[in-house]
Scaffold this motif. Structure first.
Motif, PDB file in Angstrom:
ATOM      1  N   ALA A  27       0.880  -1.178   0.000  1.00 56.64           N
ATOM      2  CA  ALA A  27       0.000   0.000   0.000  1.00 56.64           C
ATOM      3  C   ALA A  27       0.914   1.224   0.000  1.00 56.64           C
ATOM      4  O   ALA A  27       1.829   1.318   0.817  1.00 56.64           O
ATOM      5  CB  ALA A  27      -0.904  -0.010   1.221  1.00 56.64           C
ATOM      6  N   ARG A  28       0.675   2.136  -0.941  1.00 55.18           N
ATOM      7  CA  ARG A  28       1.540   3.313  -1.086  1.00 55.18           C
ATOM      8  C   ARG A  28       0.720   4.599  -1.018  1.00 55.18           C
ATOM      9  O   ARG A  28      -0.387   4.666  -1.536  1.00 55.18           O
ATOM     10  CB  ARG A  28       2.262   3.283  -2.423  1.00 55.18           C
ATOM     11  N   ALA A  86      -4.604   2.323   8.356  1.00 53.22           N
ATOM     12  CA  ALA A  86      -5.865   2.259   7.613  1.00 53.22           C
ATOM     13  C   ALA A  86      -5.656   2.626   6.151  1.00 53.22           C
ATOM     14  O   ALA A  86      -4.725   3.342   5.805  1.00 53.22           O
ATOM     15  CB  ALA A  86      -6.870   3.215   8.240  1.00 53.22           C
ATOM     16  N   LEU A  87      -6.525   2.124   5.315  1.00 48.64           N
ATOM     17  CA  LEU A  87      -6.526   2.487   3.894  1.00 48.64           C
ATOM     18  C   LEU A  87      -7.448   3.678   3.668  1.00 48.64           C
ATOM     19  O   LEU A  87      -8.423   3.868   4.397  1.00 48.64           O
ATOM     20  CB  LEU A  87      -7.032   1.318   3.045  1.00 48.64           C
ATOM     21  N   SER A 108     -12.566   3.554  -3.755  1.00 44.34           N
ATOM     22  CA  SER A 108     -13.458   3.577  -2.592  1.00 44.34           C
ATOM     23  C   SER A 108     -12.941   2.536  -1.611  1.00 44.34           C
ATOM     24  O   SER A 108     -12.244   1.597  -2.003  1.00 44.34           O
ATOM     25  CB  SER A 108     -14.906   3.266  -2.987  1.00 44.34           C
ATOM     26  N   VAL A 109     -13.291   2.725  -0.348  1.00 46.11           N
ATOM     27  CA  VAL A 109     -12.802   1.796   0.672  1.00 46.11           C
ATOM     28  C   VAL A 109     -13.805   1.693   1.816  1.00 46.11           C
ATOM     29  O   VAL A 109     -14.434   2.682   2.195  1.00 46.11           O
ATOM     30  CB  VAL A 109     -11.402   2.222   1.184  1.00 46.11           C
ATOM     31  N   SER A 110     -13.991   0.474   2.316  1.00 48.81           N
ATOM     32  CA  SER A 110     -14.812   0.212   3.494  1.00 48.81           C
ATOM     33  C   SER A 110     -14.264  -1.066   4.127  1.00 48.81           C
ATOM     34  O   SER A 110     -13.361  -1.688   3.583  1.00 48.81           O
ATOM     35  CB  SER A 110     -16.293   0.050   3.124  1.00 48.81           C
ATOM     36  N   LYS A 111     -14.815  -1.435   5.277  1.00 51.57           N
ATOM     37  CA  LYS A 111     -14.430  -2.685   5.925  1.00 51.57           C
ATOM     38  C   LYS A 111     -15.595  -3.654   5.850  1.00 51.57           C
ATOM     39  O   LYS A 111     -16.759  -3.249   5.864  1.00 51.57           O
ATOM     40  CB  LYS A 111     -14.084  -2.450   7.399  1.00 51.57           C
TER      41      LYS A 111
END
Length: 125
Positions: A27-28, A86-87, A108-111
């Protein structure tokens, strides 16, 4: 040990044996620039790179319904326990191994409900 950590341990072990869908990834983030009083960038900031394990998959209906979706978007499932922090949508995920190796911008991002995965919609970068 939490349920997400236990799940990640099993998933990583299966993937390491060639039996799972998760692959070494990074992840960058570009870093935070420092501005002068006039708004010019003094230093671009230090890029951040954190290892993780990611599965590249087909998007689901919820992702297809999001604003900005395009046909070539993919689902990125990042094991929470393999990523420090976190992302967010400022990140790029570089999948360094496997059949879908490449870089993907996070759209987009969620858990997930169990808290074991970051569920991201990604786009080839």
């Amino acid at each position: 040990m939490s349920i997400p950590e236990a799940f990640a341990g099993v998933a990583v072990a299966f993937s390491a044996a060639g039996l799972g869908p998760y692959h070494a990834s990074i992840a960058r983030w570009p870093g935070t620039p420092i501005y002068d009083d006039g708004g010019s960038i003094l230093t671009p900031g230090t890029p951040i790179a954190r290892p993780c394990m990611c599965q590249v998959d087909a998007v689901d209906e919820k992702m297809r319904a999001q604003d900005g979706y395009v046909d070539k978007d993919v689902a990125l499932l990042v094991l929470v326990a393999t990523l420090a922090g976190a992302l967010n949508t400022n990140a790029t995920i570089e999948v360094t191994a496997g059949p879908n190796a490449g870089s993907y911008s996070v759209q987009s991002v969620s858990k997930d409900s169990m808290g074991s995965h970051w569920l991201c919609r990604g786009r080839a970068a």
